[in-house]
Design a protein around this motif. Structure first.
Motif, PDB file in Angstrom:
ATOM      1  N   PHE A 195     -15.930   7.520   2.331  1.00  0.00           N
ATOM      2  CA  PHE A 195     -15.130   8.265   3.297  1.00  0.00           C
ATOM      3  C   PHE A 195     -13.638   7.955   3.129  1.00  0.00           C
ATOM      4  O   PHE A 195     -12.808   8.866   3.080  1.00  0.00           O
ATOM      5  N   PHE A 196     -13.287   6.684   3.026  1.00  0.00           N
ATOM      6  CA  PHE A 196     -11.866   6.358   2.923  1.00  0.00           C
ATOM      7  C   PHE A 196     -11.284   6.773   1.561  1.00  0.00           C
ATOM      8  O   PHE A 196     -10.117   7.132   1.475  1.00  0.00           O
ATOM      9  N   ILE A 197     -12.129   6.766   0.536  1.00  0.00           N
ATOM     10  CA  ILE A 197     -11.650   7.303  -0.746  1.00  0.00           C
ATOM     11  C   ILE A 197     -11.296   8.784  -0.594  1.00  0.00           C
ATOM     12  O   ILE A 197     -10.230   9.249  -1.000  1.00  0.00           O
ATOM     13  N   LEU A 198     -12.197   9.520   0.060  1.00  0.00           N
ATOM     14  CA  LEU A 198     -11.945  10.951   0.223  1.00  0.00           C
ATOM     15  C   LEU A 198     -10.747  11.201   1.132  1.00  0.00           C
ATOM     16  O   LEU A 198      -9.975  12.134   0.919  1.00  0.00           O
ATOM     17  N   LEU A 199     -10.586  10.342   2.140  1.00  0.00           N
ATOM     18  CA  LEU A 199      -9.438  10.493   3.033  1.00  0.00           C
ATOM     19  C   LEU A 199      -8.132  10.305   2.248  1.00  0.00           C
ATOM     20  O   LEU A 199      -7.164  11.034   2.439  1.00  0.00           O
ATOM     21  N   VAL A 200      -8.152   9.341   1.334  1.00  0.00           N
ATOM     22  CA  VAL A 200      -6.963   9.132   0.507  1.00  0.00           C
ATOM     23  C   VAL A 200      -6.703  10.358  -0.373  1.00  0.00           C
ATOM     24  O   VAL A 200      -5.564  10.806  -0.509  1.00  0.00           O
ATOM     25  N   PHE A 201      -7.766  10.942  -0.922  1.00  0.00           N
ATOM     26  CA  PHE A 201      -7.580  12.150  -1.727  1.00  0.00           C
ATOM     27  C   PHE A 201      -7.014  13.297  -0.891  1.00  0.00           C
ATOM     28  O   PHE A 201      -6.132  14.027  -1.338  1.00  0.00           O
TER      29      PHE A 201
ATOM     30  N   TRP B 183       0.835  -1.217   0.000  1.00  0.00           N
ATOM     31  CA  TRP B 183       0.000   0.000   0.000  1.00  0.00           C
ATOM     32  C   TRP B 183       0.861   1.256   0.000  1.00  0.00           C
ATOM     33  O   TRP B 183       0.540   2.253  -0.654  1.00  0.00           O
ATOM     34  N   HIS B 184       1.953   1.222   0.742  1.00  0.00           N
ATOM     35  CA  HIS B 184       2.879   2.360   0.783  1.00  0.00           C
ATOM     36  C   HIS B 184       3.414   2.614  -0.633  1.00  0.00           C
ATOM     37  O   HIS B 184       3.487   3.757  -1.102  1.00  0.00           O
ATOM     38  N   THR B 185       3.747   1.556  -1.327  1.00  0.00           N
ATOM     39  CA  THR B 185       4.264   1.694  -2.690  1.00  0.00           C
ATOM     40  C   THR B 185       3.218   2.323  -3.604  1.00  0.00           C
ATOM     41  O   THR B 185       3.519   3.247  -4.373  1.00  0.00           O
ATOM     42  N   ILE B 186       1.987   1.838  -3.505  1.00  0.00           N
ATOM     43  CA  ILE B 186       0.934   2.378  -4.366  1.00  0.00           C
ATOM     44  C   ILE B 186       0.743   3.868  -4.111  1.00  0.00           C
ATOM     45  O   ILE B 186       0.660   4.679  -5.034  1.00  0.00           O
ATOM     46  N   PHE B 187       0.728   4.232  -2.838  1.00  0.00           N
ATOM     47  CA  PHE B 187       0.504   5.653  -2.533  1.00  0.00           C
ATOM     48  C   PHE B 187       1.662   6.517  -3.034  1.00  0.00           C
ATOM     49  O   PHE B 187       1.443   7.599  -3.566  1.00  0.00           O
ATOM     50  N   MET B 188       2.895   6.022  -2.888  1.00  0.00           N
ATOM     51  CA  MET B 188       4.037   6.805  -3.374  1.00  0.00           C
ATOM     52  C   MET B 188       3.979   6.966  -4.895  1.00  0.00           C
ATOM     53  O   MET B 188       4.312   8.027  -5.419  1.00  0.00           O
ATOM     54  N   VAL B 189       3.559   5.917  -5.585  1.00  0.00           N
ATOM     55  CA  VAL B 189       3.459   6.023  -7.046  1.00  0.00           C
ATOM     56  C   VAL B 189       2.397   7.066  -7.418  1.00  0.00           C
ATOM     57  O   VAL B 189       2.606   7.915  -8.284  1.00  0.00           O
ATOM     58  N   MET B 190       1.262   7.033  -6.713  1.00  0.00           N
ATOM     59  CA  MET B 190       0.214   8.032  -6.974  1.00  0.00           C
ATOM     60  C   MET B 190       0.765   9.452  -6.805  1.00  0.00           C
ATOM     61  O   MET B 190       0.488  10.353  -7.610  1.00  0.00           O
ATOM     62  N   THR B 191       1.536   9.634  -5.732  1.00  0.00           N
ATOM     63  CA  THR B 191       2.080  10.968  -5.455  1.00  0.00           C
ATOM     64  C   THR B 191       3.065  11.392  -6.534  1.00  0.00           C
ATOM     65  O   THR B 191       3.028  12.520  -7.040  1.00  0.00           O
ATOM     66  N   MET B 192       3.928  10.452  -6.931  1.00  0.00           N
ATOM     67  CA  MET B 192       4.931  10.767  -7.947  1.00  0.00           C
ATOM     68  C   MET B 192       4.275  11.155  -9.273  1.00  0.00           C
ATOM     69  O   MET B 192       4.748  12.058  -9.964  1.00  0.00           O
ATOM     70  N   ILE B 193       3.187  10.486  -9.606  1.00  0.00           N
ATOM     71  CA  ILE B 193       2.524  10.787 -10.880  1.00  0.00           C
ATOM     72  C   ILE B 193       2.031  12.231 -10.894  1.00  0.00           C
ATOM     73  O   ILE B 193       2.271  12.971 -11.851  1.00  0.00           O
ATOM     74  N   VAL B 194       1.371  12.649  -9.818  1.00  0.00           N
ATOM     75  CA  VAL B 194       0.851  14.025  -9.807  1.00  0.00           C
ATOM     76  C   VAL B 194       1.990  15.038  -9.829  1.00  0.00           C
ATOM     77  O   VAL B 194       1.951  16.018 -10.576  1.00  0.00           O
ATOM     78  N   VAL B 195       3.012  14.781  -9.008  1.00  0.00           N
ATOM     79  CA  VAL B 195       4.109  15.754  -8.947  1.00  0.00           C
ATOM     80  C   VAL B 195       4.836  15.820 -10.290  1.00  0.00           C
ATOM     81  O   VAL B 195       5.229  16.888 -10.748  1.00  0.00           O
ATOM     82  N   ALA B 196       4.968  14.676 -10.943  1.00  0.00           N
ATOM     83  CA  ALA B 196       5.641  14.657 -12.245  1.00  0.00           C
ATOM     84  C   ALA B 196       4.876  15.492 -13.278  1.00  0.00           C
ATOM     85  O   ALA B 196       5.469  16.156 -14.112  1.00  0.00           O
ATOM     86  N   ARG B 197       3.566  15.440 -13.212  1.00  0.00           N
ATOM     87  CA  ARG B 197       2.772  16.185 -14.197  1.00  0.00           C
ATOM     88  C   ARG B 197       2.703  17.668 -13.878  1.00  0.00           C
ATOM     89  O   ARG B 197       2.199  18.451 -14.678  1.00  0.00           O
ATOM     90  N   GLY B 198       3.168  18.071 -12.711  1.00  0.00           N
ATOM     91  CA  GLY B 198       3.080  19.479 -12.327  1.00  0.00           C
ATOM     92  C   GLY B 198       1.934  19.627 -11.361  1.00  0.00           C
ATOM     93  O   GLY B 198       0.822  19.172 -11.632  1.00  0.00           O
ATOM     94  N   VAL B 199       2.225  20.278 -10.255  1.00  0.00           N
ATOM     95  CA  VAL B 199       1.263  20.322  -9.168  1.00  0.00           C
ATOM     96  C   VAL B 199      -0.043  20.999  -9.557  1.00  0.00           C
ATOM     97  O   VAL B 199      -1.109  20.677  -9.039  1.00  0.00           O
TER      98      VAL B 199
END
Ligand code: TRP
Length: 458
Positions: A314-320, A156-172
């Motif tokens: 709720f947990f979807i929104l918490l992840v967002f 799960w940690h890996t998935i979340f880090m990948v999600m974060t990297m994708i957004v940051v790579a595209r520009g905040v």
């Protein structure tokens, strides 16, 4: 003097986007996961009071100072500090403040991502109906099963880090506006539903009393409350500074800061009011630690009408909410690599993401294999494992220290004409801000530090 620097990373299209992005950064796991559990561990009442006072007297002024410094410098915090120190004729050593922020950002994200991973896994638990009519014992074993399995946590940690990297790579700036505009109100609505459920438990007033009736607090408790004021508003490490650097001129920094602080605090207090009645109704421990919301909220979802759906949402929104915070934790580092290494955003995000992911493994193991590997540092803390140490050092030491130096820079190093020009606010507001940043913030941070190491006694 009016500066005319431009950011090479572009600008927000208007003030609202800055407010949304900064609110997205501020509102996150800090409000919903961390605030209730540290309030529980530190006895409630007085802790909440100290936290609220810190938000008003330190948080808002520092948010204004950070945004202002960022907008004047228009670069990553490291280069902004270098540029402004030169403008103001101060030591080049001020870049160290930018560096400390970048390091704090990595370290915070490394464990933040692990906890966001728990929220990710709870989306699927909830959707599968696992919380239906769940008892406190039942949810306890669901939670324990999750955190005692390092492989699951790592995935799960890996998935979340990948999600974060994708957004940051595209520009905040990309997509953030739409996400935050819709998701924040939705999160608020579901939080209100959970509070409504808590009102039906018959223990609502117990929860409210716990949160708002003053009681004893330790010197550590005061430090944690102050540290959390920085953490929850994303202050002290350059995240808000870098967002400020994309802010168009002639937008009111004062109004934006107050608005962000009020919304952020509101979400935290609502989370507290949702969780503590459930804690008392089910005979749970308020001081249960980092698992607190993961052991209480499912009980609410398991017993309310359409709870499977509401809980999943709720947990979807918490992840967002965690996602929009996480990207601000590495944006300062990525902006710096783009500026100084001439790297493109994609490579910069991947490098920094991998580095952060690696440190995160330490936190993954802190909930199972390394749980009992603890150590103590005289005067500062006792028996903390890897995760607890990182959290303590970043949130309670690095952020307040960063805030202290931001205050000193803004009020003591920058010329009054520069800060007046950049803040461009009503004279009375400016005077109050100047007084708070010049005296109150530095004194408060120093006094709380001295109190913790036992030099003075509050
Ligand atoms: N404020 C976020 C939260 O409450 C976490 C966060 C995002 C943060 N950016 C930050 C904390 C910068 C400190 C510094 O969840």
């Amino acid at each position: 003097m009016t500066t005319t620097r431009k950011s090479i990373h572009g600008q927000w299209s208007n003030r609202l986007v800055f407010i949304l992005a900064a609110t997205g950064s501020a509102v996150g796991l800090g409000n919903i996961w961390k605030f209730p559990y540290i309030a529980g561990e530190n006895g409630g009442g007085t802790f909440v009071l100290v936290y609220l006072v810190c938000i008003a007297l330190i948080g808002v002024p520092i948010m204004m100072a950070e945004t202002m410094i960022g907008r004047r410098g228009r670069q990553s915090p490291i280069n902004t500090m270098a540029a402004l120190a030169a403008d103001e004729g101060r030591s080049a050593g001020w870049v160290a403040l930018g560096w400390m922020g970048v390091i704090a950002g990595f370290l915070i994200l490394s464990y933040y991502s692990v906890i966001a991973g728990w929220a990710l896994s709870y989306i699927f638990r909830s959707a599968s109906g696992a919380f239906l009519n769940v008892t406190s014992n039942g949810i306890n074993s669901i939670f324990t099963n999750l955190v005692s399995d390092p492989e699951k946590l790592l995935a799960w940690h890996t998935i979340f880090m990948v999600m974060t990297m994708i957004v940051v790579a595209r520009g905040v700036k990309h997509g953030l506006e739409k996400a935050v505009r819709f998701l924040m109100p939705a999160l608020l609505a579901l939080l209100l539903m959970t509070v409504a459920y808590s009102m039906t438990t018959g223990y609502f007033m117990e929860g409210v009393r716990f949160l708002f009736t003053p009681g004893p607090i330790s010197g550590q408790g005061v430090l944690i409350a102050m540290g959390h004021a920085f953490f929850t508003l994303s202050l002290g490490m350059g995240a808000i500074m870098v967002y400020g650097s994309y802010l168009p001129r002639h937008t009111s920094i004062t109004q934006a800061s107050v608005l962000i602080a009020v919304s952020d605090t509101g979400v935290a207090l609502l989370a507290g009011m949702a969780i503590f009645p459930i804690v008392f109704a089910n005979g749970l421990e308020p001081g249960a630690g980092p698992g607190l919301i993961f052991k209480t909220l499912p009980i609410a979802f398991g017993h309310m009408e359409a709870g499977t759906m509401i809980g999943t949402a709720f947990f979807i929104l918490l992840v967002f909410a965690a996602w929009t915070s996480a990207i601000s934790l590495i944006e300062p580092a990525v902006a710096w690599m783009v500026e100084n290494r001439g790297m493109n955003r994609i490579y910069a995000s991947v490098y920094i993401g991998i580095f952060t992911w690696l440190i995160g493994i330490g936190s993954v193991l802190s909930f199972n294999l390394w749980a009992d590997h603890t150590w103590s540092v005289p005067f500062l803390f006792k028996d903390k494992n890897f995760f607890d140490t990182l959290d303590f050092v970043t949130a309670n030491l690095m952020l307040p220290l960063g805030g202290l130096f931001i205050a000193i820079f803004a009020a003591w190093m920058m010329k009054e004409s520069s800060t007046r020009d950049e803040l461009n606010t009503h004279n009375v507001v400016y005077r109050i801000w100047y007084f708070l940043v010049k005296y109150i913030t530095p004194i408060a941070v120093i006094v709380v530090f001295l109190n913790v190491i036992g030099v003075i006694e509050l």
